[in-house]
Design an enzyme around this catalytic site. Structure first.
Site, PDB file in Angstrom:
ATOM      1  N   SER A 172      62.078  17.709  21.648  1.00 32.05           N
ATOM      2  CA  SER A 172      62.504  16.788  21.441  1.00 32.05           C
ATOM      3  C   SER A 172      62.804  15.915  22.680  1.00 32.05           C
ATOM      4  CB  SER A 172      63.962  16.310  21.040  1.00 32.05           C
ATOM      5  OG  SER A 172      64.831  15.609  20.701  1.00 32.05           O
ATOM      6  N   ARG A 209      55.358  18.135  18.990  1.00 34.70           N
ATOM      7  CA  ARG A 209      55.762  18.025  17.321  1.00 34.70           C
ATOM      8  C   ARG A 209      56.337  16.469  16.604  1.00 34.70           C
ATOM      9  NH1 ARG A 209      57.616  20.022  12.968  1.00 34.70           N
ATOM     10  NH2 ARG A 209      59.837  20.553  12.626  1.00 34.70           N
ATOM     11  N   THR A 238      68.464  13.592  15.458  1.00 36.82           N
ATOM     12  CA  THR A 238      69.603  14.462  16.000  1.00 36.82           C
ATOM     13  C   THR A 238      71.040  14.356  15.133  1.00 36.82           C
ATOM     14  OG1 THR A 238      67.965  14.530  17.881  1.00 36.82           O
ATOM     15  CG2 THR A 238      70.233  15.562  17.702  1.00 36.82           C
ATOM     16  N   CYS A 245      44.899  18.066  17.847  1.00 39.19           N
ATOM     17  CA  CYS A 245      46.100  18.520  18.023  1.00 39.19           C
ATOM     18  C   CYS A 245      46.286  18.966  19.437  1.00 39.19           C
ATOM     19  CB  CYS A 245      44.495  20.055  17.754  1.00 39.19           C
ATOM     20  SG  CYS A 245      45.510  21.669  18.624  1.00 39.19           S
ATOM     21  N   CYS A 281      48.611  28.324  18.812  1.00 33.00           N
ATOM     22  CA  CYS A 281      48.654  26.728  18.117  1.00 33.00           C
ATOM     23  C   CYS A 281      50.943  26.992  18.716  1.00 33.00           C
ATOM     24  CB  CYS A 281      49.418  27.235  16.407  1.00 33.00           C
ATOM     25  SG  CYS A 281      49.993  26.404  15.326  1.00 33.00           S
ATOM     26  N   CYS A 290      53.016  22.658  15.860  1.00 27.48           N
ATOM     27  CA  CYS A 290      53.924  21.227  16.102  1.00 27.48           C
ATOM     28  C   CYS A 290      53.536  20.121  14.307  1.00 27.48           C
ATOM     29  CB  CYS A 290      53.407  20.327  16.468  1.00 27.48           C
ATOM     30  SG  CYS A 290      51.339  19.479  16.752  1.00 27.48           S
ATOM     31  N   CYS A 322      48.424  19.210  12.239  1.00 28.41           N
ATOM     32  CA  CYS A 322      46.855  19.115  11.481  1.00 28.41           C
ATOM     33  C   CYS A 322      46.944  18.981  10.183  1.00 28.41           C
ATOM     34  CB  CYS A 322      46.459  20.710  11.746  1.00 28.41           C
ATOM     35  SG  CYS A 322      47.076  21.908  11.546  1.00 28.41           S
TER      36      CYS A 322
HETATM   37  C1  FAD Z   1      59.013  14.602  20.999  1.00 28.33           C
HETATM   38  C2  FAD Z   1      60.108  13.900  20.268  1.00 28.33           C
HETATM   39  C3  FAD Z   1      61.345  13.102  20.737  1.00 28.33           C
HETATM   40  C4  FAD Z   1      62.519  13.322  19.871  1.00 28.33           C
HETATM   41  N1  FAD Z   1      63.141  12.142  20.636  1.00 28.33           N
HETATM   42  C5  FAD Z   1      64.679  12.038  20.266  1.00 28.33           C
HETATM   43  C6  FAD Z   1      65.279  11.613  20.939  1.00 28.33           C
HETATM   44  O1  FAD Z   1      65.553  11.291  22.444  1.00 28.33           O
HETATM   45  N2  FAD Z   1      66.993  11.334  19.940  1.00 28.33           N
HETATM   46  C7  FAD Z   1      67.578  11.935  18.752  1.00 28.33           C
HETATM   47  O2  FAD Z   1      67.716  11.631  18.667  1.00 28.33           O
HETATM   48  N3  FAD Z   1      66.304  12.985  18.038  1.00 28.33           N
HETATM   49  C8  FAD Z   1      64.282  12.613  18.811  1.00 28.33           C
HETATM   50  N4  FAD Z   1      63.551  13.075  18.103  1.00 28.33           N
HETATM   51  C9  FAD Z   1      63.834  14.192  17.026  1.00 28.33           C
HETATM   52  C10 FAD Z   1      64.916  15.203  16.666  1.00 28.33           C
HETATM   53  O3  FAD Z   1      63.772  15.903  17.602  1.00 28.33           O
HETATM   54  C11 FAD Z   1      64.965  16.129  15.785  1.00 28.33           C
HETATM   55  O4  FAD Z   1      65.453  14.371  14.387  1.00 28.33           O
HETATM   56  C12 FAD Z   1      66.366  16.653  15.124  1.00 28.33           C
HETATM   57  O5  FAD Z   1      65.156  17.536  16.039  1.00 28.33           O
HETATM   58  C13 FAD Z   1      66.249  17.302  14.082  1.00 28.33           C
HETATM   59  O6  FAD Z   1      66.198  18.289  13.666  1.00 28.33           O
HETATM   60  P1  FAD Z   1      66.328  18.972  12.631  1.00 28.33           P
HETATM   61  O7  FAD Z   1      67.180  20.262  12.463  1.00 28.33           O
HETATM   62  O8  FAD Z   1      66.528  18.647  11.309  1.00 28.33           O
HETATM   63  O9  FAD Z   1      64.600  19.820  12.659  1.00 28.33           O
HETATM   64  P2  FAD Z   1      64.538  20.649  14.010  1.00 28.33           P
HETATM   65  O10 FAD Z   1      64.283  20.453  15.129  1.00 28.33           O
HETATM   66  O11 FAD Z   1      62.878  20.716  13.430  1.00 28.33           O
HETATM   67  O12 FAD Z   1      64.790  22.322  13.887  1.00 28.33           O
HETATM   68  C14 FAD Z   1      64.369  23.049  12.796  1.00 28.33           C
HETATM   69  C15 FAD Z   1      63.734  24.260  13.523  1.00 28.33           C
HETATM   70  O13 FAD Z   1      63.506  24.996  11.744  1.00 28.33           O
HETATM   71  C16 FAD Z   1      63.078  26.268  11.847  1.00 28.33           C
HETATM   72  N5  FAD Z   1      62.314  26.977  10.756  1.00 28.33           N
HETATM   73  C17 FAD Z   1      61.124  26.060  10.233  1.00 28.33           C
HETATM   74  N6  FAD Z   1      61.143  26.174   9.570  1.00 28.33           N
HETATM   75  C18 FAD Z   1      60.917  27.677   8.899  1.00 28.33           C
HETATM   76  C19 FAD Z   1      60.988  29.033   7.855  1.00 28.33           C
HETATM   77  N7  FAD Z   1      60.184  28.624   7.782  1.00 28.33           N
HETATM   78  N8  FAD Z   1      61.678  30.193   8.765  1.00 28.33           N
HETATM   79  C20 FAD Z   1      62.570  29.493   9.443  1.00 28.33           C
HETATM   80  N9  FAD Z   1      62.897  28.912  10.235  1.00 28.33           N
HETATM   81  C21 FAD Z   1      62.276  27.640  10.470  1.00 28.33           C
HETATM   82  C22 FAD Z   1      62.315  25.583  13.207  1.00 28.33           C
HETATM   83  O14 FAD Z   1      61.970  26.687  14.781  1.00 28.33           O
HETATM   84  C23 FAD Z   1      63.167  25.088  14.552  1.00 28.33           C
HETATM   85  O15 FAD Z   1      64.009  25.760  15.048  1.00 28.33           O
HETATM   86  C24 FAD Z   1      62.517  13.619  18.651  1.00 28.33           C
HETATM   87  C25 FAD Z   1      61.539  14.195  18.263  1.00 28.33           C
HETATM   88  C26 FAD Z   1      60.087  14.525  19.189  1.00 28.33           C
HETATM   89  C27 FAD Z   1      59.217  15.754  18.408  1.00 28.33           C
HETATM   90  S1  SF4 Z   2      50.366  22.815  14.092  1.00 30.23           S
HETATM   91 FE1  SF4 Z   2      48.299  22.475  14.282  1.00 30.23          FE
HETATM   92  S2  SF4 Z   2      47.751  20.340  15.395  1.00 30.23           S
HETATM   93 FE2  SF4 Z   2      49.871  21.206  16.180  1.00 30.23          FE
HETATM   94  S3  SF4 Z   2      49.057  23.266  17.501  1.00 30.23           S
HETATM   95 FE3  SF4 Z   2      49.198  23.707  15.248  1.00 30.23          FE
HETATM   96  S4  SF4 Z   2      47.127  24.054  14.896  1.00 30.23           S
HETATM   97 FE4  SF4 Z   2      47.064  22.642  16.300  1.00 30.23          FE
END
Ligand code: FAD
Ligand code: SF4
Length: 544
Positions: A58, A302, A338, A490, A513, A516, A519
């Site tokens: 994040s 991601r 978050t 990717c 991979c 993220c 794809c």
């Molecule tokens: C580059 C970037 C910058 C960001 N900046 C901010 C910011 O500054 N402030 C902010 O508040 N938000 C920010 N966000 C958004 C924030 O990261 C998300 O809103 C937050 O992480 C969502 O939390 P979550 O628990 O819903 O999902 P996630 O953080 O994606 O967690 C999901 C978890 O589930 C696990 N999982 C998925 N599928 C399965 C499965 N089938 N079986 C077992 N485990 C599984 C994954 O491995 C992961 O650990 C940003 C996002 C990105 C990508």
């Molecule tokens: S999820 Fe798809 S786009 Fe992301 S790293 Fe893996 S192969 Fe590449």
């Protein structure tokens, strides 16, 4: 897992899929409630990463509202939340200059903290375990199990040890069924099981299509004179053109710099390379000087959901519900999800707790849907619902619309429609080649260099988790018409077009991979299926 096996059957009251902010806050709140009310509620969290936090990336500026509700005394605890935002800046970037502009209200972070969300999740995981939650890292939930009335009654974890040719290898272990009264989907953006269940129960019948972005981030050491603890910078403009939605972020915290770029996946040129754009961003003098003499210590990428209010599906289905970014609760105007991941987890836990105590036997925890719709989180998302689609017509129109929506508090009587990201790609023939900085392994990196910093790993002798649904489309459509967009978008060099003997073939380096999910979103023909690889594989993030 055997210690919790009962009658040869692994079962819990609640199984939570995903150990991110949403899943862990759900688990903590449910455990707190069961302790307060002296109820024995068995809670389990499955996490596909090798450890909690290993797949978490994040920005991250954490709005602490959710945490304040969950752990009111967190400021007195030993936490990885150390840097308060002390200064917000917003810049309009051209190739050579950075012009300081007033910070738009959604980008003001006076109450925020700059954190590594991966580390915050490790800490939340420890709290959950101390409250009696069973956390199983290294296990992914592959498929849902259904009861006789079609309700979800649990999940099956992924099998391990199947070989590339499909045979069972010497280490083969079948998937394990885990039963529960309520399944909570907290898989984050574009969760695989979530999407399957959304389709199965037609939960998108009354909402619009989801929109996405890809976010990439590098973490750098920061010792030079430009470092200012607590500085938060957001940028718009260069290196993205005016038709491409997105912007940069730079956060100074704990002697480090988080540098990132978010790009809306509705972009049109098929040769946009988000990793290359991040490298280009570092050539800007304003950014470059902050990195002088410093070292890049982490990288990650991601997808994030940007559809907001009008893309939220039905949240409850028979036997379970959806929380966090799996449901699409990110506030795109703020680039923050978050706090809503945490708040939705808290609301879900309260609803599930009451549901489990209720004498009425129903598999639907309908109170969750109702409470979310009455919540401040829902109102927050409604207020900004038109901001993201306002950028479909370019940056200027987008900013004018955003200003209008902000001053009118989102009270406009219309809701703009969301459009399909993948369908926006245009033929490669319409675009000149794009050029990115030459990798030097110090400031500018190849994708292979960057992937090395993620610690990602997948056993090579297993079926590839990236499946081309119709291989016949790859060369005539993806390559010939669109120039092979997957090799560009990717961020981990998984897709490579190799030219041999006047033939072009697509090579898939699945072991690179970093999960993220881009794809699974941006392929022009929706021709790539992202399957869950063996649990415990993929990136090993700790700084992101
Ligand atoms: C580059 C970037 C910058 C960001 N900046 C901010 C910011 O500054 N402030 C902010 O508040 N938000 C920010 N966000 C958004 C924030 O990261 C998300 O809103 C937050 O992480 C969502 O939390 P979550 O628990 O819903 O999902 P996630 O953080 O994606 O967690 C999901 C978890 O589930 C696990 N999982 C998925 N599928 C399965 C499965 N089938 N079986 C077992 N485990 C599984 C994954 O491995 C992961 O650990 C940003 C996002 C990105 C990508
Ligand atoms: S999820 Fe798809 S786009 Fe992301 S790293 Fe893996 S192969 Fe590449």
């Amino acid at each position: 897992m055997s210690q919790t096996t009962q009658n040869d059957q692994l079962s819990f009251d609640t199984v939570i899929i995903g150990g991110g902010a949403a899943g862990l806050c759900t688990a903590i709140r449910l455990a707190q409630k069961s302790q307060t009310h002296k109820k024995d509620i068995r809670i389990c969290v499955l996490e596909k990463g090798a450890q909690v936090g290993a797949h978490i990336i994040s920005g991250c500026i954490l709005n602490p509202e959710g945490l304040d509700q969950l752990l009111p005394n967190w400021r007195q605890m030993d936490t990885p939340i150390k840097t308060k935002v002390v200064k917000d800046r917003f810049y309009w970037m051209t190739k050579k200059h950075a012009y300081r502009l007033p910070v738009p209200p959604p980008m003001r972070n006076q109450d925020g903290y700059i954190v590594s969300l991966s580390k915050v999740c490790v800490w939340l995981g420890q709290i959950a375990e101390s409250l009696g939650v069973s956390i199983f890292p290294g296990y992914s939930a592959h498929k849902a199990l259904f009861g006789k009335d079609g309700e979800v009654i649990g999940i099956e974890t992924g099998e391990m040890g199947r070989l590339k040719n499909g045979d069972k290898g010497p280490q083969y272990q079948p998937g394990v069924p885990i039963y529960c009264k309520q399944l909570i989907l907290a898989e984050g953006c574009k969760g695989s099981l979530t999407e399957n269940l959304i389709n199965h129960f037609e939960l998108r019948k009354n909402c619009q299509i989801q929109n996405y972005a890809i976010g990439l981030k590098e973490v750098w050491t920061a010792k030079n004179k430009y470092y200012q603890e607590g500085l938060s910078i957001h940028s718009t403009g260069w290196p993205l053109d005016h038709k491409t939605y997105g912007g940069g972020f730079i956060y100074h915290y704990e002697g480090k710099i988080a540098l990132g770029l978010v790009i809306g996946l509705d972009y049109q040129p098929p040769n946009i390379d988000p990793h290359g754009e991040l490298q280009k961003l570092k050539t800007h003098p304003f950014i470059s000087r902050q990195l002088d003499g410093e070292q890049c210590i982490a990288y990650g990428a991601r997808a994030l959901n940007e559809g907001g209010y009008q893309a939220i599906p039905q949240l409850v289905f028979p036997g379970g519900l959806i929380v966090g970014c799996a449901a699409g609760f990110l506030n795109v105007a703020q680039l923050k999800g978050t706090h809503n991941a945490m708040k939705s987890g808290i609301i879900a836990a309260d609803a599930v707790f009451n549901h489990l105590q209720s004498p009425i036997s129903s598999t639907r925890c309908t109170n969750y849907q109702h409470t979310i719709e009455q919540s401040s989180m829902y109102r927050e998302l409604k207020k900004v619902r038109n901001i993201r689609p306002g950028f479909y017509r370019g940056r200027l129109a987008g900013f004018m619309n955003a200003a209008f929506e902000t001053v009118t508090f989102g009270l406009s009587p219309w809701t703009l429609r969301l459009e399909n990201d993948a369908k926006k790609l245009r033929p490669i023939a319409d675009y000149p080649p794009r050029h990115y900085p030459k990798p030097d392994g110090k400031r500018y990196f190849s994708k292979t260099d960057s992937v090395r910093l993620t610690g990602t790993n997948h056993t090579e002798d297993q079926p590839c988790h990236l499946v081309i649904k119709d291989p016949k489309r790859v060369i005539p459509i993806n390559y010939a018409i669109y120039g092979g967009p997957e090799q560009f978008y990717c961020p981990a060099n998984v897709y490579e077009y190799i030219k041999t003997n006047q033939k072009v073939v697509l090579q898939i380096n699945g072991q690179n991979c970093i999960h993220c999910k881009t794809c699974a979103i941006k392929d022009p023909g929706d021709n790539i299926e992202w399957l869950l690889p063996q649990g415990g594989e993929g990136p090993r993030y700790s700084e992101t």
